[in-house]
Structures are given as structure tokens and as C-alpha cells.
Scaffold this motif. Sequence first.
Motif, PDB file in Angstrom:
ATOM      1  N   MET A  58       0.845  -1.200   0.000  1.00 43.27           N
ATOM      2  CA  MET A  58       0.000   0.000   0.000  1.00 43.27           C
ATOM      3  C   MET A  58       0.880   1.249   0.000  1.00 43.27           C
ATOM      4  O   MET A  58       0.619   2.218  -0.730  1.00 43.27           O
ATOM      5  CB  MET A  58      -0.911   0.000   1.235  1.00 43.27           C
ATOM      6  N   THR A  59       1.926   1.213   0.807  1.00 42.97           N
ATOM      7  CA  THR A  59       2.841   2.354   0.872  1.00 42.97           C
ATOM      8  C   THR A  59       3.598   2.526  -0.440  1.00 42.97           C
ATOM      9  O   THR A  59       3.785   3.655  -0.917  1.00 42.97           O
ATOM     10  CB  THR A  59       3.846   2.169   2.027  1.00 42.97           C
ATOM     11  N   PHE A  60       4.016   1.417  -1.028  1.00 39.15           N
ATOM     12  CA  PHE A  60       4.715   1.515  -2.312  1.00 39.15           C
ATOM     13  C   PHE A  60       3.807   2.133  -3.376  1.00 39.15           C
ATOM     14  O   PHE A  60       4.246   2.971  -4.162  1.00 39.15           O
ATOM     15  CB  PHE A  60       5.197   0.148  -2.781  1.00 39.15           C
ATOM     16  N   GLY A  61       2.553   1.714  -3.416  1.00 38.46           N
ATOM     17  CA  GLY A  61       1.625   2.252  -4.406  1.00 38.46           C
ATOM     18  C   GLY A  61       1.430   3.750  -4.262  1.00 38.46           C
ATOM     19  O   GLY A  61       1.420   4.487  -5.257  1.00 38.46           O
ATOM     20  N   THR A  62       1.297   4.219  -3.025  1.00 38.60           N
ATOM     21  CA  THR A  62       1.124   5.658  -2.818  1.00 38.60           C
ATOM     22  C   THR A  62       2.418   6.415  -3.116  1.00 38.60           C
ATOM     23  O   THR A  62       2.382   7.550  -3.599  1.00 38.60           O
ATOM     24  CB  THR A  62       0.686   5.953  -1.373  1.00 38.60           C
ATOM     25  N   PHE A  63       3.564   5.799  -2.841  1.00 36.58           N
ATOM     26  CA  PHE A  63       4.855   6.419  -3.151  1.00 36.58           C
ATOM     27  C   PHE A  63       5.019   6.572  -4.661  1.00 36.58           C
ATOM     28  O   PHE A  63       5.429   7.626  -5.159  1.00 36.58           O
ATOM     29  CB  PHE A  63       5.979   5.570  -2.557  1.00 36.58           C
ATOM     30  N   ALA A  64       4.701   5.517  -5.397  1.00 36.58           N
ATOM     31  CA  ALA A  64       4.790   5.584  -6.856  1.00 36.58           C
ATOM     32  C   ALA A  64       3.833   6.631  -7.410  1.00 36.58           C
ATOM     33  O   ALA A  64       4.181   7.385  -8.334  1.00 36.58           O
ATOM     34  CB  ALA A  64       4.475   4.212  -7.461  1.00 36.58           C
ATOM     35  N   ALA A  65       2.633   6.708  -6.841  1.00 38.87           N
ATOM     36  CA  ALA A  65       1.672   7.720  -7.281  1.00 38.87           C
ATOM     37  C   ALA A  65       2.175   9.124  -6.973  1.00 38.87           C
ATOM     38  O   ALA A  65       1.997  10.051  -7.770  1.00 38.87           O
ATOM     39  CB  ALA A  65       0.322   7.481  -6.593  1.00 38.87           C
ATOM     40  N   ALA A  66       2.815   9.290  -5.823  1.00 39.52           N
ATOM     41  CA  ALA A  66       3.328  10.603  -5.430  1.00 39.52           C
ATOM     42  C   ALA A  66       4.331  11.132  -6.443  1.00 39.52           C
ATOM     43  O   ALA A  66       4.388  12.340  -6.710  1.00 39.52           O
ATOM     44  CB  ALA A  66       3.977  10.509  -4.046  1.00 39.52           C
ATOM     45  N   ASN A  67       5.123  10.239  -7.017  1.00 43.29           N
ATOM     46  CA  ASN A  67       6.145  10.676  -7.960  1.00 43.29           C
ATOM     47  C   ASN A  67       5.587  11.068  -9.321  1.00 43.29           C
ATOM     48  O   ASN A  67       6.289  11.703 -10.114  1.00 43.29           O
ATOM     49  CB  ASN A  67       7.195   9.574  -8.143  1.00 43.29           C
ATOM     50  N   THR A  68       4.349  10.691  -9.614  1.00 37.78           N
ATOM     51  CA  THR A  68       3.774  11.042 -10.909  1.00 37.78           C
ATOM     52  C   THR A  68       3.589  12.544 -11.050  1.00 37.78           C
ATOM     53  O   THR A  68       3.726  13.095 -12.142  1.00 37.78           O
ATOM     54  CB  THR A  68       2.415  10.350 -11.109  1.00 37.78           C
ATOM     55  N   SER A  69       3.287  13.226  -9.945  1.00 34.33           N
ATOM     56  CA  SER A  69       3.111  14.677 -10.012  1.00 34.33           C
ATOM     57  C   SER A  69       4.422  15.360 -10.373  1.00 34.33           C
ATOM     58  O   SER A  69       4.436  16.356 -11.102  1.00 34.33           O
ATOM     59  CB  SER A  69       2.599  15.211  -8.667  1.00 34.33           C
ATOM     60  N   GLY A  70       5.524  14.829  -9.865  1.00 29.90           N
ATOM     61  CA  GLY A  70       6.812  15.402 -10.205  1.00 29.90           C
ATOM     62  C   GLY A  70       7.140  15.244 -11.677  1.00 29.90           C
ATOM     63  O   GLY A  70       7.695  16.151 -12.309  1.00 29.90           O
ATOM     64  N   ALA A  71       6.783  14.092 -12.249  1.00 30.46           N
ATOM     65  CA  ALA A  71       7.037  13.867 -13.669  1.00 30.46           C
ATOM     66  C   ALA A  71       6.220  14.834 -14.523  1.00 30.46           C
ATOM     67  O   ALA A  71       6.719  15.384 -15.517  1.00 30.46           O
ATOM     68  CB  ALA A  71       6.695  12.422 -14.024  1.00 30.46           C
ATOM     69  N   ARG A  72       4.969  15.050 -14.136  1.00 31.63           N
ATOM     70  CA  ARG A  72       4.130  15.996 -14.858  1.00 31.63           C
ATOM     71  C   ARG A  72       4.686  17.408 -14.758  1.00 31.63           C
ATOM     72  O   ARG A  72       4.695  18.173 -15.720  1.00 31.63           O
ATOM     73  CB  ARG A  72       2.711  15.970 -14.277  1.00 31.63           C
ATOM     74  N   LEU A  73       5.163  17.752 -13.585  1.00 32.75           N
ATOM     75  CA  LEU A  73       5.708  19.091 -13.368  1.00 32.75           C
ATOM     76  C   LEU A  73       6.924  19.331 -14.255  1.00 32.75           C
ATOM     77  O   LEU A  73       7.070  20.401 -14.854  1.00 32.75           O
ATOM     78  CB  LEU A  73       6.066  19.260 -11.888  1.00 32.75           C
ATOM     79  N   ALA A  74       7.803  18.340 -14.362  1.00 32.70           N
ATOM     80  CA  ALA A  74       8.993  18.472 -15.204  1.00 32.70           C
ATOM     81  C   ALA A  74       8.599  18.683 -16.663  1.00 32.70           C
ATOM     82  O   ALA A  74       9.208  19.500 -17.375  1.00 32.70           O
ATOM     83  CB  ALA A  74       9.874  17.234 -15.068  1.00 32.70           C
ATOM     84  N   LEU A  75       7.579  17.954 -17.130  1.00 34.51           N
ATOM     85  CA  LEU A  75       7.116  18.095 -18.512  1.00 34.51           C
ATOM     86  C   LEU A  75       6.541  19.484 -18.741  1.00 34.51           C
ATOM     87  O   LEU A  75       6.814  20.118 -19.773  1.00 34.51           O
ATOM     88  CB  LEU A  75       6.071  17.020 -18.812  1.00 34.51           C
ATOM     89  N   GLU A  76       5.757  19.977 -17.809  1.00 29.05           N
ATOM     90  CA  GLU A  76       5.150  21.299 -17.952  1.00 29.05           C
ATOM     91  C   GLU A  76       6.196  22.403 -17.938  1.00 29.05           C
ATOM     92  O   GLU A  76       6.059  23.409 -18.642  1.00 29.05           O
ATOM     93  CB  GLU A  76       4.112  21.510 -16.847  1.00 29.05           C
ATOM     94  N   ARG A  77       7.238  22.222 -17.151  1.00 27.63           N
ATOM     95  CA  ARG A  77       8.334  23.199 -17.144  1.00 27.63           C
ATOM     96  C   ARG A  77       9.008  23.247 -18.505  1.00 27.63           C
ATOM     97  O   ARG A  77       9.307  24.312 -19.044  1.00 27.63           O
ATOM     98  CB  ARG A  77       9.366  22.842 -16.074  1.00 27.63           C
ATOM     99  N   ALA A  78       9.251  22.065 -19.081  1.00 25.07           N
ATOM    100  CA  ALA A  78       9.951  21.993 -20.363  1.00 25.07           C
ATOM    101  C   ALA A  78       9.122  22.581 -21.504  1.00 25.07           C
ATOM    102  O   ALA A  78       9.666  23.199 -22.429  1.00 25.07           O
ATOM    103  CB  ALA A  78      10.313  20.541 -20.673  1.00 25.07           C
ATOM    104  N   LEU A  79       7.811  22.402 -21.446  1.00 23.07           N
ATOM    105  CA  LEU A  79       6.925  22.878 -22.511  1.00 23.07           C
ATOM    106  C   LEU A  79       6.540  24.339 -22.352  1.00 23.07           C
ATOM    107  O   LEU A  79       5.884  24.919 -23.225  1.00 23.07           O
ATOM    108  CB  LEU A  79       5.652  22.025 -22.552  1.00 23.07           C
ATOM    109  N   GLY A  80       6.919  24.940 -21.229  1.00 22.06           N
ATOM    110  CA  GLY A  80       6.565  26.329 -20.992  1.00 22.06           C
ATOM    111  C   GLY A  80       5.168  26.505 -20.420  1.00 22.06           C
ATOM    112  O   GLY A  80       4.673  27.623 -20.294  1.00 22.06           O
TER     113      GLY A  80
END
Length: 246
Positions: A58-80
Motif C-alpha cells: 500500500m505504501t509503495f503504491g502511494t509512493f509511486a503515485a506521489a512521484n507522478t506529479s513530479g514527472a508531470r511538473l517536469a514536462l510542464e516546465r519543459a513545454l513552458g
Amino acid sequence: MNAAYLLTEIRRNFRAPRFLIFVIAFPVLMFLLQAEVFVKADAPDHAAFAAVVMINMMTFGTFAAANTSGARLALERALGWQRQLRLTPLTGTGYLAGKGISGMLVGLPALILVPVLAVVAEGVHLDAAGWVRIFAGIFLGTIPLVLLGLLIGQFGTPDSMQPINMLVTLGMGFLGGLWIPIETMPTWMHDVAQIMPTYWVLQLARPAVTTDMVVSLPSAVAVLAGWTVVLGALVIRRYRKDSARV
């Protein structure tokens, strides 16, 4: 915080195939595998051990989900896209809060599916207080993990985020007690585990199913609060630095 923006963030995550595999399918399959590998199904303590593995996944699943927001943020930064959002009524606080809350909410499938399987397939049974402690502890304990994901996303690039997220999620999961039950760790590894925030998230929930290798609730809360304050400050500082470039 804009509710429409938050809903959009959540929908974007659930439409991603990698999210569905790594955040939902992977914890479920690993729970079933580990529950059968470490202890035989007919062993007297099978259900008790399965409950420990349940908390880990359960903790691993929430940890993996938590990191998805960071990936989206990096993409949005790159695209402006971040720069465009700063020209809208959406504040920086609302933007970061939307990312953070969506990172917590998209972890709910793992928080629900893994325990359902634990009850149905592995015979795990707890009282209401135990289930509340596990669910609330892991859900709220994810806050510093979400902040960690956001911090990584503010430094990473779209190309680098996938290997970085894999390294962080699997590395911290392994060293923090998600892959190897704390009870089976050698002494040196248990010492290393206590450096990881994932270890302390586990400690919020473990007392509901075991008395082995646990710490007090105030101690776990204090450590995670410290992680939250430090990571939160770093996320805000980095976002303001990026904003000053516009």
C-alpha cells in the motif's frame, strides 16, 4: 486552489498507461507474490505476515503515485506550460497544491485494492480501528513523499524523470523497508532504513498488525513532519526561483 484544475490533474494521471501499471497493477501483483513467497499459505502466521506485506505494498503504491506529479511538473516546465499558468488567475500556491493533492489522491486505488485482496485472498482481518490507522496513516504519511516528487520534478527534465523516478522509488522502497520486510533485515540495513521517509510511513501503520520492530506514533509523526517542512521549503524556494525567470 482551483477545483477544476485539481480534477484535470487527476484525470490526466488515470489516463496514462504507465501510471495504471506502476501505481495500480504492480503493487497488487507484488503483494500477491510476496504474501505467498515469504510464508507458506498453510502456515499459522500466514495472515499476520500477509498483513505486514499489505502495508508495504500500500505504501509503495502511494509512493509511486506521489512521484507522478513530479514527472508531470517536469514536462510542464519543459513545454513552458508553467509560464503560461503564471499568467492566469491560478496562483503558485494553487498550482503546487493541486499537484500535491492530486499526487495523494491518485494513490487511493492502491490503498483500496491491496487491502481488499488481503482480506479476500490472504485471510487478513482487522478491527475498524486497525483499518483506520492503516489507511489514514499511509495516506497522510504520503505528504512528504509527494513533496519529494515535486522537488525532483523541478530539477528534472522530461527525458530524465522516468529513470530518476524509477531509481528513487525502487531504491528508497528497497532501503526503506517496502520490498524487504523490516523483520528480516540485517542490522546494518535496518539502520539505513531509518534514514528513509518510507520507513517512517510504514511505522504509522505497522502497529495495527504487529508489535515487532515498531516505534511510537509521536516519533513517526515527528520525523515525517520534519521531512515535510524541509521538503516543502525546498519546493517553494525552487518554484519561486523559476518564477523569477519569467
